[in-house]
Design a protein around this motif. Structure first.
Motif, PDB file in Angstrom:
ATOM      1  N   TYR A   1      85.178 -48.643  81.054  1.00  0.00           N
ATOM      2  CA  TYR A   1      86.523 -48.153  80.769  1.00  0.00           C
ATOM      3  C   TYR A   1      87.442 -48.303  81.978  1.00  0.00           C
ATOM      4  N   GLY A   2      86.892 -48.049  83.154  1.00  0.00           N
ATOM      5  CA  GLY A   2      87.648 -48.252  84.378  1.00  0.00           C
ATOM      6  C   GLY A   2      88.493 -47.079  84.825  1.00  0.00           C
ATOM      7  N   LYS A   3      88.441 -45.962  84.087  1.00  0.00           N
ATOM      8  CA  LYS A   3      89.184 -44.749  84.449  1.00  0.00           C
ATOM      9  C   LYS A   3      88.330 -43.529  84.137  1.00  0.00           C
ATOM     10  N   PRO A   4      88.654 -42.365  84.719  1.00  0.00           N
ATOM     11  CA  PRO A   4      87.852 -41.163  84.452  1.00  0.00           C
ATOM     12  C   PRO A   4      87.859 -40.781  82.976  1.00  0.00           C
ATOM     13  N   LEU A   5      86.690 -40.350  82.508  1.00  0.00           N
ATOM     14  CA  LEU A   5      86.531 -39.886  81.134  1.00  0.00           C
ATOM     15  C   LEU A   5      85.915 -38.495  81.144  1.00  0.00           C
ATOM     16  N   ALA A   6      85.961 -37.834  79.993  1.00  0.00           N
ATOM     17  CA  ALA A   6      85.391 -36.492  79.884  1.00  0.00           C
ATOM     18  C   ALA A   6      84.427 -36.441  78.707  1.00  0.00           C
ATOM     19  N   LEU A   7      83.484 -35.525  78.796  1.00  0.00           N
ATOM     20  CA  LEU A   7      82.487 -35.298  77.748  1.00  0.00           C
ATOM     21  C   LEU A   7      82.887 -34.111  76.880  1.00  0.00           C
ATOM     22  N   ALA A   8      82.524 -34.195  75.614  1.00  0.00           N
ATOM     23  CA  ALA A   8      82.684 -33.046  74.706  1.00  0.00           C
ATOM     24  C   ALA A   8      81.478 -33.021  73.782  1.00  0.00           C
ATOM     25  N   THR A   9      81.221 -31.852  73.212  1.00  0.00           N
ATOM     26  CA  THR A   9      80.124 -31.740  72.271  1.00  0.00           C
ATOM     27  C   THR A   9      80.512 -32.364  70.934  1.00  0.00           C
ATOM     28  N   MET A  10      79.556 -32.453  70.046  1.00  0.00           N
ATOM     29  CA  MET A  10      79.816 -32.936  68.692  1.00  0.00           C
ATOM     30  C   MET A  10      80.498 -31.846  67.873  1.00  0.00           C
ATOM     31  N   PRO A  11      81.200 -32.237  66.794  1.00  0.00           N
ATOM     32  CA  PRO A  11      81.862 -31.226  65.962  1.00  0.00           C
ATOM     33  C   PRO A  11      80.861 -30.261  65.324  1.00  0.00           C
ATOM     34  N   GLY A  12      81.300 -29.021  65.155  1.00  0.00           N
ATOM     35  CA  GLY A  12      80.521 -28.006  64.459  1.00  0.00           C
ATOM     36  C   GLY A  12      80.987 -27.903  63.015  1.00  0.00           C
ATOM     37  N   PRO A  13      80.711 -26.818  62.325  1.00  0.00           N
ATOM     38  CA  PRO A  13      80.025 -25.637  62.872  1.00  0.00           C
ATOM     39  C   PRO A  13      78.526 -25.866  62.975  1.00  0.00           C
ATOM     40  N   HIS A  14      77.866 -24.888  63.570  1.00  0.00           N
ATOM     41  CA  HIS A  14      76.410 -24.910  63.720  1.00  0.00           C
ATOM     42  C   HIS A  14      75.933 -26.124  64.513  1.00  0.00           C
ATOM     43  N   ASN A  15      76.714 -26.514  65.547  1.00  0.00           N
ATOM     44  CA  ASN A  15      76.200 -27.631  66.337  1.00  0.00           C
ATOM     45  C   ASN A  15      74.982 -27.236  67.153  1.00  0.00           C
ATOM     46  N   ASP A  16      74.698 -25.914  67.242  1.00  0.00           N
ATOM     47  CA  ASP A  16      73.453 -25.509  67.889  1.00  0.00           C
ATOM     48  C   ASP A  16      72.248 -25.863  67.012  1.00  0.00           C
ATOM     49  N   ARG A  17      72.476 -26.027  65.708  1.00  0.00           N
ATOM     50  CA  ARG A  17      71.417 -26.537  64.833  1.00  0.00           C
ATOM     51  C   ARG A  17      71.357 -28.064  64.906  1.00  0.00           C
ATOM     52  N   GLY A  18      72.532 -28.663  64.929  1.00  0.00           N
ATOM     53  CA  GLY A  18      72.587 -30.124  64.873  1.00  0.00           C
ATOM     54  C   GLY A  18      72.145 -30.793  66.149  1.00  0.00           C
ATOM     55  N   LEU A  19      72.550 -30.233  67.298  1.00  0.00           N
ATOM     56  CA  LEU A  19      72.214 -30.847  68.575  1.00  0.00           C
ATOM     57  C   LEU A  19      70.741 -30.642  68.929  1.00  0.00           C
ATOM     58  N   PHE A  20      70.203 -31.583  69.645  1.00  0.00           N
ATOM     59  CA  PHE A  20      68.828 -31.492  70.136  1.00  0.00           C
ATOM     60  C   PHE A  20      68.714 -32.346  71.390  1.00  0.00           C
ATOM     61  N   LEU A  21      67.730 -32.039  72.186  1.00  0.00           N
ATOM     62  CA  LEU A  21      67.456 -32.847  73.371  1.00  0.00           C
ATOM     63  C   LEU A  21      66.554 -33.989  72.956  1.00  0.00           C
ATOM     64  N   LYS A  22      67.046 -35.184  73.098  1.00  0.00           N
ATOM     65  CA  LYS A  22      66.326 -36.373  72.623  1.00  0.00           C
ATOM     66  C   LYS A  22      65.769 -37.160  73.806  1.00  0.00           C
ATOM     67  N   PRO A  23      64.520 -37.575  73.726  1.00  0.00           N
ATOM     68  CA  PRO A  23      64.035 -38.523  74.731  1.00  0.00           C
ATOM     69  C   PRO A  23      64.910 -39.769  74.693  1.00  0.00           C
ATOM     70  N   GLY A  24      65.479 -40.116  75.842  1.00  0.00           N
ATOM     71  CA  GLY A  24      66.344 -41.292  75.873  1.00  0.00           C
ATOM     72  C   GLY A  24      65.596 -42.509  75.385  1.00  0.00           C
ATOM     73  N   MET A  25      64.420 -42.672  75.888  1.00  0.00           N
ATOM     74  CA  MET A  25      63.487 -43.697  75.465  1.00  0.00           C
ATOM     75  C   MET A  25      62.180 -43.450  76.191  1.00  0.00           C
ATOM     76  N   PHE A  26      61.172 -44.219  75.838  1.00  0.00           N
ATOM     77  CA  PHE A  26      59.852 -44.022  76.409  1.00  0.00           C
ATOM     78  C   PHE A  26      59.384 -45.276  77.126  1.00  0.00           C
ATOM     79  N   PHE A  27      58.398 -45.088  77.990  1.00  0.00           N
ATOM     80  CA  PHE A  27      57.537 -46.181  78.406  1.00  0.00           C
ATOM     81  C   PHE A  27      56.201 -45.970  77.715  1.00  0.00           C
ATOM     82  N   SER A  28      55.704 -47.021  77.079  1.00  0.00           N
ATOM     83  CA  SER A  28      54.380 -47.013  76.479  1.00  0.00           C
ATOM     84  C   SER A  28      53.526 -48.058  77.176  1.00  0.00           C
ATOM     85  N   ILE A  29      52.221 -47.839  77.174  1.00  0.00           N
ATOM     86  CA  ILE A  29      51.270 -48.814  77.705  1.00  0.00           C
ATOM     87  C   ILE A  29      50.570 -49.455  76.521  1.00  0.00           C
ATOM     88  N   SER A  30      50.544 -50.767  76.489  1.00  0.00           N
ATOM     89  CA  SER A  30      49.934 -51.455  75.353  1.00  0.00           C
ATOM     90  C   SER A  30      48.416 -51.290  75.375  1.00  0.00           C
TER      91      SER A  30
END
Length: 431
Positions: A286-315
Motif C-alpha cells: 500500500y505504501g502508507k500507514p494502515l490500521a487494523l479492525a476486527t470483523m463485524p459482529g454481533p457475537h464476533n467473540d463466537r466468530g473469531l478464533f486463533l488460527k494456525p497461520g500454517m504448518f510445517f509437516s515432515i513427509s
C-alpha cells in the motif's frame, strides 16, 4: 626374496592402517556424512525472501546441512505437490495448510511429530497445547503451527476521513457494514465499501457467529442445518454487489492481485480483508500507514478464533526426519530467525519468543501483536481441521458465489444447490 614379497603382500591385505598401497579412495576416520534437506512452501515475495534468509542462517550454524528449497504461489504449490505425493517423493519439510492437513494426513503421507517433541528435538516448553492442537488429527500431530493469525479488517484512516465516515470499532456489526455502504452510495463518489471477501472463509465466520460451522464434526455433512444463514449472508453480498459497493462483474476481468488494479490499493475502497499475518505485506504494498479492525459482529467473540497461520509437516518418506525436526525447532524457537520472519506466518507460537520480540517490533507488527492479544480475549476455539473433500466443497461454493455476484442465481437456489453438492462430496467420508 620371493617369500619376502609374498609375506609383505599378505601383511598389506590384513592391515587397516593404510601403510601398504594407496587408500585415497576411503573416507578419513573422522569424516561425517553431509545432510541434504528439501523444503517447499508457498508465499509472497516477503515470505520467500525471509524464509531463504532463515535457511541460510541455519546452514551457517549447521555447516554439514544443505537445504534445497522451492516456493510458488498457493494454487501452483498444491498442483506441484500432488504428483510428488503420488510418487512418494515429497520434500522433507512441507508447508501445510489447514485445508489440506486431513487429506495428506489420512493418506499416510505425513510423519507424526509427537516423538520429536518428546525427545526434545522440538522444544515446546513455551508453546501451549492450544497452539499445537490445530495440527492434530486424532492423537497424531501432523502439522507444527508456525504462527497465530486471526481474521481482520484493514483500512486507511485517511480514506475514511476523506469520506466523512467513522472507522469501525470493536462493536460494529454487519448491519453497520451495510449502512456504511448506503452512505457511500448516497455520496455518489463511486467508492467501494470493500474488496473481495473469500466466500468459504467469511461464510464460515458468519456461521460461527450464529453457533454453527461449515462442516460437521465428523466431516460427513455440512455443519449447519438452517439454509437461512446461507441466504442471509450471501443475500447481503449480492445486494452489495448489485449496488456496486463490492467487486462487480466488470472489475473481475482485471488482475486485482496487482496493487495498481485493486481498488483498495488505489484508495477507492474503504476496507480490505484477510488474516492478520498478511498485514505487513499489505502495508508494504500500500505504501502508507494502515490500521487494523476486527470483523463485524454481533457475537464476533463466537466468530473469531486463533488460527494456525500454517504448518510445517515432515513427509513420511523423508530420510532425514530428525534433521527436519531440528530445522522446525530453529524456525519457531530462534529469536534471530523470528526477527527476520517478522510474524509474517503469524504471531510466534512460542510465548517466550513473542515476549522477546516486543522490543524489536516495527509499528505495523506491533499492531498485529496487539490485535492478536485482543482476539485471544474475544474469541472461541477454532473448528476441527477441514475434512477430506473440503477443497472440492470450496470449489463448489466459489462457483456458486460467482453466479450470485453475476446475479445468475438467487441466494435461495444457491443454498439448495450448495447443500446438495457439498453433502454428496462429504458423504464419501462415511466409513
Amino acid at each position: 626374496m620371493r617369500r619376502f614379497i609374498l609375506s609383505l603382500a599378505l601383511l598389506c591385505m590384513i592391515t587397516t592402517l593404510g601403510s601398504c598401497g594407496q587408500q585415497t579412495d576411503l573416507p578419513p576416520e573422522n569424516a561425517v556424512e553431509k545432510i541434504n534437506l528439501r523444503i517447499a512452501w508457498w508465499g509472497s515475495d516477503f515470505r520467500n525472501n525471509a524464509t531463504i534468509q532463515v535457511i541460510q542462517m541455519y546452514e551457517q550454524q549447521n555447516p554439514l546441512v544443505k537445504i534445497e528449497y522451492d516456493y510458488s504461489a498457493f494454487n501452483e504449490y498444491w498442483k506441484k505437490l500432488a504428483p510428488s505425493a503420488a510418487g512418494n517423493v515429497l520434500p522433507d519439510i512441507i508447508q501445510m495448510d489447514i485445508s489440506y492437513l486431513s487429506q495428506y494426513g489420512t493418506l499416510n503421507l505425513l510423519q507424526d511429530l509427537s516423538p520429536y517433541i518428546k525427545s526434545g528435538l522440538i522444544d515446546t516448553s513455551s508453546i501451549s497445547d492450544n497452539n499445537l492442537a490445530g495440527g492434530k488429527l486424532g492423537e497424531q500431530l501432523y502439522g507444527f503451527n508456525l504462527g497465530i493469525n486471526a481474521l481482520y479488517s484493514v483500512y486507511d484512516p485517511e480514506v475514511f476521513k476523506e469520506q466523512g465516515i467513522e472507522p469501525p470499532g470493536t462493536d460494529w456489526s454487519w448491519e453497520d457494514f451495510e449502512q456504511i455502504g448506503v452512505t457511500l452510495k448516497e455520496q455518489g463518489k463511486g467508492i467501494y465499501l470493500g474488496t473481495y471477501l473469500t466466500p468459504e472463509q467469511f461464510f464460515a465466520y458468519y456461521l460461527r457467529q450464529n453457533g454453527a460451522s461449515l462442516f460437521s464434526e465428523d466431516g460427513i455433512t455440512l455443519g449447519y442445518s438452517d439454509d437461512r444463514l446461507f441466504v442471509e449472508y450471501f443475500g447481503r453480498m449480492q445486494r452489495l454487489m448489485q449496488e456496486k459497493l463490492i467487486f462487480e462483474p466488470d472489475i473481475w476481468t482485471l488482475d486485482v492481485n496487482k496493487p495498481d488494479q485493486d481498488p483498495f490499493y488505489k484508495g477507492e475502497a474503504l476496507l480490505g480483508w484477510g488474516y492478520s499475518n498478511q498485514f505487513i505485506s499489505t502495508v508494504q504494498r500500500y505504501g502508507k500507514p494502515l490500521a487494523l479492525a476486527t470483523m463485524p459482529g454481533p457475537h464476533n467473540d463466537r466468530g473469531l478464533f486463533l488460527k494456525p497461520g500454517m504448518f510445517f509437516s515432515i513427509s513420511k518418506s523423508s530420510k532425514q526426519k530428525e534433521e527436519a525436526a531440528k530445522f522446525i525447532n530453529f524456525f519457531v524457537n530462534n529469536l534471530e530467525a523470528n526477527k527476520v520472519l517478522k510474524g509474517e506466518r503469524g504471531v510466534p507460537v512460542s510465548s517466550a519468543i513473542k515476549e522477546q520480540m516486543k522490543p524489536f517490533l516495527e509499528p505495523e507488527l506491533a499492531q498485529v501483536f496487539e490485535y492478536i492479544d485482543w482476539v485471544e480475549q474475544n474469541s472461541s476455539p477454532m473448528d476441527p481441521p477441514d475434512p477430506v473433500g473440503a477443497s472440492e466443497v470450496t470449489s463448489v461454493l466459489r462457483q456458486l458465489y460467482d453466479l450470485l455476484m453475476f446475479s445468475k442465481i438467487t441466494p435461495e437456489k444457491a443454498a439448495e444447490q450448495f447443500r446438495l453438492q457439498a453433502d454428496e462430496i462429504l458423504s464419501q467420508n462415511i466409513k
